[in-house]
Design a protein around this motif. Sequence first.
Motif, PDB file in Angstrom:
ATOM      1  N   ASP A  92       0.831  -1.202   0.000  1.00 34.35           N
ATOM      2  CA  ASP A  92       0.000   0.000   0.000  1.00 34.35           C
ATOM      3  C   ASP A  92       0.869   1.257   0.000  1.00 34.35           C
ATOM      4  N   GLN A  93       2.084   1.147   0.623  1.00 34.26           N
ATOM      5  CA  GLN A  93       2.996   2.296   0.669  1.00 34.26           C
ATOM      6  C   GLN A  93       4.016   2.282  -0.462  1.00 34.26           C
ATOM      7  N   GLY A  94       3.989   1.220  -1.274  1.00 35.49           N
ATOM      8  CA  GLY A  94       4.921   1.134  -2.393  1.00 35.49           C
ATOM      9  C   GLY A  94       6.337   0.811  -1.975  1.00 35.49           C
ATOM     10  N   ILE A  95       6.512   0.100  -0.851  1.00 38.47           N
ATOM     11  CA  ILE A  95       7.851  -0.245  -0.379  1.00 38.47           C
ATOM     12  C   ILE A  95       7.968  -1.758  -0.204  1.00 38.47           C
ATOM     13  N   ASN A  96       9.211  -2.250  -0.265  1.00 35.11           N
ATOM     14  CA  ASN A  96       9.486  -3.672  -0.032  1.00 35.11           C
ATOM     15  C   ASN A  96       8.549  -4.572  -0.842  1.00 35.11           C
ATOM     16  N   LEU A  97       8.323  -4.208  -2.108  1.00 33.82           N
ATOM     17  CA  LEU A  97       7.276  -4.864  -2.893  1.00 33.82           C
ATOM     18  C   LEU A  97       7.520  -6.358  -3.081  1.00 33.82           C
ATOM     19  N   ASP A  98       8.755  -6.739  -3.413  1.00 28.07           N
ATOM     20  CA  ASP A  98       9.025  -8.167  -3.640  1.00 28.07           C
ATOM     21  C   ASP A  98       8.794  -8.977  -2.369  1.00 28.07           C
ATOM     22  N   GLU A  99       9.356  -8.496  -1.262  1.00 26.79           N
ATOM     23  CA  GLU A  99       9.183  -9.214  -0.001  1.00 26.79           C
ATOM     24  C   GLU A  99       7.717  -9.226   0.415  1.00 26.79           C
ATOM     25  N   ALA A 100       7.041  -8.116   0.205  1.00 26.39           N
ATOM     26  CA  ALA A 100       5.634  -8.027   0.595  1.00 26.39           C
ATOM     27  C   ALA A 100       4.778  -9.029  -0.171  1.00 26.39           C
ATOM     28  N   MET A 101       4.998  -9.144  -1.481  1.00 21.94           N
ATOM     29  CA  MET A 101       4.219 -10.104  -2.271  1.00 21.94           C
ATOM     30  C   MET A 101       4.502 -11.526  -1.821  1.00 21.94           C
ATOM     31  N   LYS A 102       5.747 -11.809  -1.499  1.00 22.20           N
ATOM     32  CA  LYS A 102       6.094 -13.152  -1.007  1.00 22.20           C
ATOM     33  C   LYS A 102       5.371 -13.441   0.309  1.00 22.20           C
ATOM     34  N   MET A 103       5.291 -12.435   1.162  1.00 20.47           N
ATOM     35  CA  MET A 103       4.636 -12.631   2.452  1.00 20.47           C
ATOM     36  C   MET A 103       3.148 -12.926   2.268  1.00 20.47           C
ATOM     37  N   ILE A 104       2.503 -12.157   1.402  1.00 23.74           N
ATOM     38  CA  ILE A 104       1.068 -12.377   1.191  1.00 23.74           C
ATOM     39  C   ILE A 104       0.835 -13.742   0.545  1.00 23.74           C
ATOM     40  N   LYS A 105       1.702 -14.132  -0.373  1.00 23.51           N
ATOM     41  CA  LYS A 105       1.550 -15.450  -1.007  1.00 23.51           C
ATOM     42  C   LYS A 105       1.738 -16.573   0.017  1.00 23.51           C
ATOM     43  N   ARG A 106       2.662 -16.379   0.958  1.00 20.13           N
ATOM     44  CA  ARG A 106       2.833 -17.387   2.008  1.00 20.13           C
ATOM     45  C   ARG A 106       1.589 -17.469   2.894  1.00 20.13           C
ATOM     46  N   ALA A 107       0.975 -16.310   3.124  1.00 21.77           N
ATOM     47  CA  ALA A 107      -0.272 -16.307   3.899  1.00 21.77           C
ATOM     48  C   ALA A 107      -1.360 -17.070   3.158  1.00 21.77           C
ATOM     49  N   VAL A 108      -1.443 -16.860   1.854  1.00 23.57           N
ATOM     50  CA  VAL A 108      -2.452 -17.566   1.051  1.00 23.57           C
ATOM     51  C   VAL A 108      -2.169 -19.060   1.016  1.00 23.57           C
ATOM     52  N   ASP A 109      -0.894 -19.424   0.948  1.00 26.95           N
ATOM     53  CA  ASP A 109      -0.540 -20.855   0.951  1.00 26.95           C
ATOM     54  C   ASP A 109      -1.052 -21.541   2.215  1.00 26.95           C
ATOM     55  N   GLN A 110      -1.023 -20.821   3.331  1.00 25.04           N
ATOM     56  CA  GLN A 110      -1.506 -21.396   4.593  1.00 25.04           C
ATOM     57  C   GLN A 110      -3.017 -21.331   4.733  1.00 25.04           C
ATOM     58  N   ARG A 111      -3.625 -20.349   4.103  1.00 27.23           N
ATOM     59  CA  ARG A 111      -5.073 -20.150   4.215  1.00 27.23           C
ATOM     60  C   ARG A 111      -5.689 -20.024   2.824  1.00 27.23           C
ATOM     61  N   PRO A 112      -5.556 -21.081   2.001  1.00 30.34           N
ATOM     62  CA  PRO A 112      -6.045 -20.971   0.613  1.00 30.34           C
ATOM     63  C   PRO A 112      -7.550 -20.810   0.498  1.00 30.34           C
ATOM     64  N   ASP A 113      -8.275 -21.161   1.544  1.00 31.08           N
ATOM     65  CA  ASP A 113      -9.731 -21.048   1.503  1.00 31.08           C
ATOM     66  C   ASP A 113     -10.242 -19.858   2.302  1.00 31.08           C
ATOM     67  N   ASP A 114      -9.349 -18.984   2.710  1.00 29.17           N
ATOM     68  CA  ASP A 114      -9.747 -17.771   3.427  1.00 29.17           C
ATOM     69  C   ASP A 114      -9.969 -16.670   2.393  1.00 29.17           C
ATOM     70  N   GLY A 115     -11.227 -16.355   2.142  1.00 32.94           N
ATOM     71  CA  GLY A 115     -11.553 -15.382   1.111  1.00 32.94           C
ATOM     72  C   GLY A 115     -10.941 -14.027   1.351  1.00 32.94           C
ATOM     73  N   TYR A 116     -10.788 -13.649   2.624  1.00 32.79           N
ATOM     74  CA  TYR A 116     -10.244 -12.330   2.932  1.00 32.79           C
ATOM     75  C   TYR A 116      -8.749 -12.248   2.633  1.00 32.79           C
ATOM     76  N   ILE A 117      -8.027 -13.301   2.951  1.00 35.87           N
ATOM     77  CA  ILE A 117      -6.591 -13.292   2.660  1.00 35.87           C
ATOM     78  C   ILE A 117      -6.353 -13.414   1.156  1.00 35.87           C
ATOM     79  N   VAL A 118      -7.140 -14.247   0.489  1.00 35.58           N
ATOM     80  CA  VAL A 118      -7.032 -14.344  -0.974  1.00 35.58           C
ATOM     81  C   VAL A 118      -7.338 -12.985  -1.605  1.00 35.58           C
TER      82      VAL A 118
END
Length: 592
Positions: free
Chosen positions: A468-494
């Motif tokens: 949202d702040q336009g910083i640490n974009l690569d690391e941030a995307m990896k973090m969100i993808k890891r969250a989705v990997d753990q909660r693939p059926d969580d509509g809010y995280i997806v």
Amino acid sequence: MLLHRLRRSMFVAVTVAALPIAGQALAQTPDHPADNSAQFPSGQDLRSMTTAGSYLAARHASVERDAAAAAAFYRSALRTDPKNNELLDRAFISSLAEGNIDEAVKLADRILKIDKTNRVARLVLGARDLKTKKYASAIQNVNLSVRGPITDLIATLLASWAMEGAGDVKGAVANIDKLAGPEWYPIFKDLHSGMILELANRQKDAGVRFERAYKLDDSALRVMDAYARWLSRNKDDKSAVAVYESFDKKLSRHPLVVEGLNDTKAGKKLPPLVDSPQAGAAEALYGIGASLTRRGGEDLALVYLQLALYLQPDHALALLALGDLYESVKKPQMAVKVYERVPANSPLKRNAQIQLATDLDATDRSEEAIKILKTVIAEDGKDLEAIMALGNIERGRKKFADCAVTYSQGIDALSGAEKNSWVYYYFRGICEERSKQWAKAEIDMKKALQLQPEQPHVLNYLGYSWIDQGINLDEAMKMIKRAVDQRPDDGYIVDSLGWAYFRIGNFEDAVKTLERAIDLKPEDPTINDHLGDAYWRVGRTLEARFQWAHARDLKPDPEELPKIEAKLANGLPDDTSSAASADKKKEDGKGG
């Protein structure tokens, strides 16, 4: 946005019971709690209604799980059609469910004149007989209420307590001993045999039963407490303290255990759990009712808990169990009235106050809830449960500066051994971020991850905030993808991942991911709004307007509605391609 998601994805509601649950509001929606006093039908309302009108109103009240209104309407219909057996039965069940046992007793008498085999009516009259000390009649009625493993057990226990009341202690214990059934019967049998023998002053025999029950399950609160109390009077303080301390290792600082330990160490001889056949019968109804509540048997649990409180109105554990049952079926306004009944001198009053505050907040009485919790915390500044409850209410009500202070108090009170200490830093970080203190928030989010590496909700919030702040974009995307990997059926995280794609301008992946989020949570206005934005950016403008219209109709937060309506009228501005939601602030807990 993130914390809204956390609340809805971490805490899942329990199934709704089939009986109409007691309450005061005739019609109730989660977003518009009813004014109970205004909604409940008055006598004039009832007198002016036809039989058919009362019946239809009762059916509607039952669908709304409002047993109080349902019972009133059924009784009204029954007055105009007194020979209608279906109305009689429904009025009886609704009266029982709302806890109006005196009215249920009257209706049970009428039912048994028509059907002498009605087991629920027999049980209710048996409880009435126990309360009025008509023990012979109680034995007869409860023995006729037997039908299956659970009802057989409760009937046997109630009949045995009636036998004790009539002076037949030997017969009461023999009645319990001859009962055969499932493997969970023995603990109830030994506990109640012990309490009956204890009440009859056969202390040695009572101790044998208590010890046997304790060996069967030393983690059962009432078994442990009954045994420790017996030990304090019949053996020595040291033995009682050992039993309490052993339980405390399994469930730390339960109020009844704390009280028992303090009193025993002070040299007090603790009284028995029950002091009368009525209290013993109430204990049986509570014990089985509470067990049923935990196992999804809300219908029967409600009946047993209401009858327990009919016999012993100040039974604090039964009140807490009933309040918990109402919460499990999403009736906080009913839970409020139950928690308010917990006696002020009960060691469980503090627990009741915390739950009361939570339910007051759920009925939009948040200022009352906050006041109650601040009082509880003032009495014990390290009460982490109360601190967490207060912080959660303040956060949910968007008092972000206040909740940051509250969670800080919780962090200061932490001993360092709490398994979920990460959550205090996470929640404080949310409150700091929402009150525009990002530097502090980022530190707390990182601390939460240090304490709980790979925690998906923290990964989601921190990752999205960076994007949202336009910083640490690569690391941030990896973090969100890891969250989705753990909660693939969580509509809010997806949805957070989809919105992250949108924010970095990857609209094709945004569409694919947000469509998946919609499949998981089709009723969420924010996700529908996000998908509309993504559709617009890829040129699917008709679909975009459909999603925005759907988001509008799903009752979004008030501050979001004008933005959605503006997009419906004008579409997205051309100059906000990857920042279409720069002013779409993350709500407390939603994710992205």
